[in-house]
Design a protein around this motif. Structure first.
Motif, PDB file in Angstrom:
ATOM      1  N   LYS A 139       0.827  -1.164  -0.177  1.00  0.00           N
ATOM      2  CA  LYS A 139      -0.051  -0.023   0.015  1.00  0.00           C
ATOM      3  C   LYS A 139       0.902   1.179  -0.065  1.00  0.00           C
ATOM      4  O   LYS A 139       0.507   2.351  -0.926  1.00  0.00           O
ATOM      5  CB  LYS A 139      -0.899   0.058   1.105  1.00  0.00           C
ATOM      6  N   MET A 140       2.010   1.272   0.563  1.00  0.00           N
ATOM      7  CA  MET A 140       2.583   2.627   0.805  1.00  0.00           C
ATOM      8  C   MET A 140       3.366   2.815  -0.652  1.00  0.00           C
ATOM      9  O   MET A 140       3.444   3.834  -1.111  1.00  0.00           O
ATOM     10  CB  MET A 140       3.851   2.317   1.902  1.00  0.00           C
ATOM     11  N   LEU A 154       0.784   3.964  -2.762  1.00  0.00           N
ATOM     12  CA  LEU A 154       0.378   5.347  -2.556  1.00  0.00           C
ATOM     13  C   LEU A 154       1.338   6.331  -2.707  1.00  0.00           C
ATOM     14  O   LEU A 154       0.930   7.524  -3.354  1.00  0.00           O
ATOM     15  CB  LEU A 154       0.030   5.705  -0.879  1.00  0.00           C
ATOM     16  N   ASN A 155       2.624   6.179  -2.075  1.00  0.00           N
ATOM     17  CA  ASN A 155       3.820   7.223  -2.407  1.00  0.00           C
ATOM     18  C   ASN A 155       3.814   7.491  -4.020  1.00  0.00           C
ATOM     19  O   ASN A 155       3.995   8.515  -4.302  1.00  0.00           O
ATOM     20  CB  ASN A 155       5.009   6.543  -1.609  1.00  0.00           C
ATOM     21  N   LEU A 192       0.547   9.557  -5.066  1.00  0.00           N
ATOM     22  CA  LEU A 192       0.501  10.636  -4.525  1.00  0.00           C
ATOM     23  C   LEU A 192       1.611  11.574  -5.143  1.00  0.00           C
ATOM     24  O   LEU A 192       1.407  13.028  -5.303  1.00  0.00           O
ATOM     25  CB  LEU A 192       0.800  10.884  -3.298  1.00  0.00           C
ATOM     26  N   PHE A 200      -6.656  15.472  -5.480  1.00  0.00           N
ATOM     27  CA  PHE A 200      -7.194  14.320  -5.452  1.00  0.00           C
ATOM     28  C   PHE A 200      -6.405  13.363  -6.520  1.00  0.00           C
ATOM     29  O   PHE A 200      -6.257  13.680  -7.777  1.00  0.00           O
ATOM     30  CB  PHE A 200      -8.655  13.781  -5.664  1.00  0.00           C
ATOM     31  N   MET A 214      -6.577  -0.007  -4.317  1.00  0.00           N
ATOM     32  CA  MET A 214      -6.988   0.693  -3.039  1.00  0.00           C
ATOM     33  C   MET A 214      -8.387   0.758  -2.899  1.00  0.00           C
ATOM     34  O   MET A 214      -8.851   1.868  -2.535  1.00  0.00           O
ATOM     35  CB  MET A 214      -6.221   1.980  -2.910  1.00  0.00           C
ATOM     36  N   ARG A 219     -10.281   3.954  -4.428  1.00  0.00           N
ATOM     37  CA  ARG A 219     -10.528   5.099  -3.720  1.00  0.00           C
ATOM     38  C   ARG A 219      -9.512   6.145  -4.389  1.00  0.00           C
ATOM     39  O   ARG A 219      -8.518   5.901  -5.347  1.00  0.00           O
ATOM     40  CB  ARG A 219      -9.906   4.938  -2.199  1.00  0.00           C
ATOM     41  N   SER A 220      -9.920   7.342  -4.319  1.00  0.00           N
ATOM     42  CA  SER A 220      -9.312   8.655  -4.954  1.00  0.00           C
ATOM     43  C   SER A 220      -8.545   9.292  -3.625  1.00  0.00           C
ATOM     44  O   SER A 220      -9.383   9.699  -2.546  1.00  0.00           O
ATOM     45  CB  SER A 220      -9.980   9.605  -5.617  1.00  0.00           C
ATOM     46  N   PHE A 221      -7.290   9.475  -3.482  1.00  0.00           N
ATOM     47  CA  PHE A 221      -6.520  10.039  -2.307  1.00  0.00           C
ATOM     48  C   PHE A 221      -6.249  11.367  -2.320  1.00  0.00           C
ATOM     49  O   PHE A 221      -5.670  12.195  -3.302  1.00  0.00           O
ATOM     50  CB  PHE A 221      -5.457   9.170  -1.810  1.00  0.00           C
ATOM     51  N   TYR A 222      -6.535  12.003  -1.275  1.00  0.00           N
ATOM     52  CA  TYR A 222      -6.060  13.546  -1.277  1.00  0.00           C
ATOM     53  C   TYR A 222      -4.957  13.818  -0.737  1.00  0.00           C
ATOM     54  O   TYR A 222      -4.360  13.200   0.138  1.00  0.00           O
ATOM     55  CB  TYR A 222      -7.221  14.268  -0.193  1.00  0.00           C
ATOM     56  N   LYS A 223      -4.375  14.778  -1.214  1.00  0.00           N
ATOM     57  CA  LYS A 223      -2.822  15.221  -0.814  1.00  0.00           C
ATOM     58  C   LYS A 223      -3.019  16.636   0.034  1.00  0.00           C
ATOM     59  O   LYS A 223      -3.201  17.671  -0.840  1.00  0.00           O
ATOM     60  CB  LYS A 223      -1.974  15.534  -2.023  1.00  0.00           C
ATOM     61  N   PRO A 224      -2.611  16.616   1.349  1.00  0.00           N
ATOM     62  CA  PRO A 224      -3.179  17.931   2.018  1.00  0.00           C
ATOM     63  C   PRO A 224      -2.178  18.900   1.636  1.00  0.00           C
ATOM     64  O   PRO A 224      -1.108  18.751   1.087  1.00  0.00           O
ATOM     65  CB  PRO A 224      -2.812  17.360   3.627  1.00  0.00           C
ATOM     66  N   THR A 225      -2.434  20.202   1.984  1.00  0.00           N
ATOM     67  CA  THR A 225      -1.639  21.355   1.747  1.00  0.00           C
ATOM     68  C   THR A 225      -0.743  21.845   2.636  1.00  0.00           C
ATOM     69  O   THR A 225       0.168  22.719   2.470  1.00  0.00           O
ATOM     70  CB  THR A 225      -2.505  22.502   1.323  1.00  0.00           C
TER      71      THR A 225
END
Lengths: 314, 314, 314, 314, 314, 314
Positions: E279-280, E283-284, E287, E295, E302, E305-311
């Motif tokens: 998963k890492m 994801l890495n 992202l 997103f 996964m 899912r669609s993942f969000y990258k925080p600011t």
């Protein structure tokens, strides 16, 4: 008929008579009308695009029309598609007939009917035998020609009867191996289990679902018919309820359309025989189209599996 | 009747008349016979053990017998159990009657029948009205007294009719809010949807499932009955198929016993009204037994939930 | 407005004003750019392709622009598509306004607000009433105009309020039929249950999901808001927790977004009323577009079912 | 043996020799020790309680001991239980033998072995035939006596071989009906499919699971064995992989223990034949214990269904 | 390499060398042939259409060929597509090499091998250590270069070894935190768990599934290999069965391909470490392609899912 | 404390001080009252029956009372049960204290608090750090002593803090291996994820669920608390929403209580770390009670699996 459309590969040229099963008008991305034809012979069917279709084309190439078509087999989004080079209506002088282009069961309907009659003749329980005879008589015209489904298995002329007779053959052998089986009950259940399809499906060539078929389904319709038949024949006895149960439960589980699961030995074995014959019919016809060492296309009704054909013999 | 068994707690002494619903013989770990009695009044039921039971006890304390019982309510494996101090058969001079110990709908059957008649009178579609009248007449004796189920909801005398009338009341209000509803179709579906229970259940007091009920179920049996009734009444028209569909689909999903899901607006709304009335009946009766600030026992037919009764009022 | 796009069939010519809801640039298989437009009026929407689009076209035909369009309705992959013959921007002299092309609830927002105010006025429990008033005041601007969703049901101007008022109407009737219901609690739950949508959705026309909406969802956001409101109003009492539970559980099951299922009678009935109103809204609007004797398109939010519209009347 | 324990009902007195299958010590609620015995003969088994058991009792009545027991059959929590009146160890002079109390397949192991040998002799594909012969030789001692399982179906002496031969019989008939089947492959798959059970189960009488059985299971163990056998026999060819696949996939689905579903025609038919023979074995033996007109006990391995035995004959 | 294809957006011009991963011929709606190319560099891949392809084009642009391509990135059905303006074969003088266009693990294979050797050196249990050494030697050529999968995670050169070493690093830290772990068993399980992939996948660049891979899968193949290795090394002991169990159960559940779930502590922790590293890795890498506040695309492996990258930063 | 109740086997005599955790009155089948006691020490708990209990016994032996008990460990329905030979209240002169009989985390709360403080000190993002500090201060009294659950994992004094610190340790190591992780976000999520338990559970010894806990659950309660804290601290920024999302999603799936699945990298890794630490805690404590070569009892929270403890060492 190893030279039908079902035996050609991508890249092949194809030049033969075919039956138009469906014709739909569309508009291409260049704004011009085209026809999407579904062409078939007894070995299978293929989609074909007739680009820049004229109004005359629309009139000439409609469902149930025989045509002479020449073209090349391409691949489009993972499926075969016929690129039409030329197409014309078949003429009387061509000597081809619609009946030659519709898939049929591999055994004659007369032979199937003969086998069915024999089996019924052998039944000893009079209540079961009379109900079965009632329905064979009632549906004598349709029974010999109806398909068993609109797709997946036995979806051809006489498919229903061919399916019933194959199941009866398996049943006969299982009775030899497991003598506890009530043969008459199992035979009666097999013969009646899918007769509701004659009300569920609209007809023989290009069948669709009737309103009753969509809203009720063949199972409850046949349960009702058995009840009415018993009343008409003045048959009272547990046989009626058990036969209705055989039909009701033959899909095996509620989520597959049987509100009650099999709760009688012969109902359970009917469900299993139905599974075997449907699966063997699908597998044999699909594997016939690939070579040893290849996988088939994905088969939707077999949980979307793709089967392998081994390279060795018995 | 706030002083019935349903309103007592563990630790209470209890001294009252009760109806024996079931009596089973067992042998205790010390080798002596005992009787397990299920005792009931209109507020509920409780299990009781009569230790060291004599053969005379077995004869005296059988199902459908009224008894005078004194004892203490204990807890056993998380359920209430009555420890019997003394028990005797009720005598004529006690002035108690079996009918007073069987739970009934909270409204008289005459009043319910009157309401049903009004509703049918208001129907305008003659085909639907005639079929409904046919069944109300056919089942005129049972309809007023049958329970709607053996447990969970409306499992009491006149429970079926009470359920139908409650549903009709909801339907009437929804018709006002959503005028697109075909009122006659919805009314007819509500009245007929559970009538098959009269063949599925064996009777009124302590009902069990019939053979037909176990092997076919009330849904297909009622679909068949509608078909036969239409034939007898010589009604031809889409109403017959749609009514059969209403009954067939009223459990909502294949896995809940409906081979077809609702495919007509009124079939969908019938399913929802059935849900509401069954759930409200269960919830109101179960919550009536707990105090504000408490949780109910787990309710099997409500996904095993335990409900909370708030402490505040409107 | 029976002459909107929602009432036309494949093959029809269409010539009318429409609102551009979305415009996306693409490149055709011949390498030339084209625009995919989503055009709408209050009766529905349709996709349209503008082939060989120039840079000027891209500027003229963007979202929220009114256009005059003429074309023919074709079928493409089983969906309607408008083949554009001509298209131009609407002019001030055309006398058309954006507001006329956005679907609205069938009842005025003033009338809906009036009904809501009446209902709140009738509430007797001061804690519930004060919380409800707090939120109606807080969201007084948005409440009258927000949609209840981005698609499926009540996805139009004032949809949220219209949904709430319809649910309150059902609740009122059910209270009459089941007097055990705590009316104030049910009313408060209905009014608040979806208010979190005003933070979950970005706005009124063409709403999308906000970041909070995507990461938290309207249910936990509204649970939090109720907690804060209670603090601000200095309301202490079980009403706060129960109201939060009503909102939390109104989707009915964990897999539908409610971490706790309904555990209070009024929470269960709130969930059922929500189901009924959402389903009736979808069914009535979809069935309005087909003729008696036809099936609707498949409805995704109704388990992908296609509903039948019977041919007979009440 | 219609007079075995399996044919007695609650209330019957019972007086016969039986085999102790298991003996566990417990302490009664009065603080005294007791023994829970599982007693069996070839018709079934029953639990029995020996109250106030002395240390001598514990020594006398242990697993694999024959006893003479007299008692009465009671019901306890819905299951039969033998209340022991008297019990003693069997003596040499009683003339009873352990072997007479263990259930066996209904056909002699010699006859089964003969049938198996015939079938193998008929195989033509040398690779398949050699692998099959290798295993029959390797397991010649166990193959004739092992059970097919610890419970549910064919859980008796020679059960595994009896199951294999029944399956081969079905396979032979299906080959006649569907000539496309590769008979040698199907035969080889049937013979090998469950041989891993000889490593998974600890033995013949009262088998339990071995550590390998618990951590790996019979399927992967047999796949490994086939690979090693092929290496030893220096067989290279697709037959090896396909045979491993037949064994691997014979449970049909991942959730039933087959990491790959059947992807070869004969693997699919092997799975179906396995289902039929297992189900018929369970059904026939369970139905033999009830009378016409009765339902069987719930059968765990048949989805917990209770089957009905009709009252009419062929 | 932030300037690869993976870092471009729709609308960008693109002009660079790329590797042809696949080339398929098609026929356009205008009847002319075209090529669908999949072009890749180490940052990702893109589909490209070469319209009006000549027979020469077909010869020039085939899989594993390097090309110089110029074009524009468009969107087609929601996915990026390269519209080719010009394309030519790479020339020796261009100084580009296939190896530069295949994605590799971010750490050198020598370094990875060194780390692996260290870990094995630290093992104390001789049985486990010998089996591990046997396999590292047996697969010394492939182990350094094989991918861990055909898609989703570690699907690049040395991906398998990189995955194994990452997992070993996590294992080492968890051993510190939970000293109860049997480190040698966990290390051995990690090193062997996916080695069956070297038989399941056809090779390093553009791997596909082998026949054995499709019919058996890497898990049962590796279980078999461990058994054979132990035999060859004459290792007898519980370690062999437990190691086979570690491999067999590492997918965690039957429906995910493990016929037995983890039943040993280290098997459970192996499954969890595998999850984390896979998963890492996904994801890495995914992202890395989006900007803060955005997103990602939906990630199939996964749960879509669609993942969000925080600011914000640490 | 290897001599606690958790380390005794069936058949053992047991003579020690224990804490009464619960005492319930029952009535035996001979009509006499008895007490069911749950007795515990730090190694586990056992049920005990005190037959023929007098009213004085009921007063003496209640929850939270220390007792001196002598008896024998029997098996009852597959679970251990203590048969009491003698029992008395502990006396001051016995020198035993309640605190010595309650299970605690294996590390002191001061040490745990110290570690937590260090971690928080290392955080750089001021918004995250301030929110975390706010909660550590707010719950400074409970945080050091609360359990993490009522059963399954970390269900002892200081269990919550011990769980949090273990997770932080794993997080720190994973940050080293995967530097892309936002450490501060992950730390903050770990520290806050289960703080809602302090409102969900009633207390430290013998905790039960509060009304809020049952109707809302710890997840939505903590989401609300974070929102309020941010408001109080006047923190505006994406950190607040993301932290709420971390808490909301940490059960991983809707059906496990998280209305949104993890949609941020650190939320996904938080969920995985939570899984690992909970599982290792359960496995290590359960495996500590069996010997090498044995299987544990079935573990409900590990999908009812029974784990094997191998016989070999590292």
């Amino acid at each position: 008929m190893k030279n039908g459309i079902g035996y050609h590969n991508v890249g092949d040229l194809f030049d033969s008579f075919m039956l138009v099963k469906a014709a739909t008008k569309g508009v291409a991305s260049n704004g011009k009308p085209f026809l999407t034809l579904v062409l078939s012979d007894t070995s299978g069917e293929i989609e074909a695009k007739l680009w820049d279709a004229t109004p005359e084309d629309e009139e000439l190439f409609h469902a149930e029309q025989l045509v002479k078509v020449m073209g090349e087999i391409n691949q489009f989004r993972g499926r075969s598609q016929l690129k039409i080079h030329s197409i014309r209506q078949a003429q009387p002088t061509d000597g081809v007939q619609v009946a030659d282009f519709i898939e049929k069961a591999p055994v004659d309907k007369e032979e199937l009917m003969g086998r069915l009659t024999e089996i019924i003749f052998d039944m000893k329980n009079p209540n079961l035998q009379r109900i079965v005879r009632y329905f064979v008589k009632k549906y004598q015209d349709e029974l010999g020609v109806y398909p068993a489904a609109t797709k997946n298995h036995h979806e051809y002329v006489s498919g229903l009867l061919y399916h019933v007779v194959s199941m009866l053959n398996i049943a006969k052998e299982l009775k030899n191996l497991y003598p506890e089986i009530n043969k008459d009950l199992l035979y009666a259940g097999i013969i009646l289990h899918d007769l509701g399809k004659m009300k569920e499906l609209s007809g023989i060539s290009a069948p669709t679902y009737t309103l009753e078929g969509k809203l009720l389904g063949h199972i409850p319709m046949m349960v009702e018919e058995i009840g009415r038949a018993a009343e008409e024949l003045q048959i009272i006895g547990e046989e009626v309820t058990i036969l209705q149960h055989m039909v009701l439960s033959h899909h095996g589980k509620a989520e597959w359309g049987s509100p009650k699961p099999p709760l009688v030995r012969e109902a359970e074995i009917l469900h299993l025989i139905d599974l075997i014959d449907a699966k063997m019919n699908m597998l044999n016809r699909t594997l016939a189209k690939v070579k040893p060492g290849e996988f088939t296309e994905r088969m939707f009704a077999m949980d979307n599996r793709s089967f392998y054909k081994p390279t060795f013999d018995e």
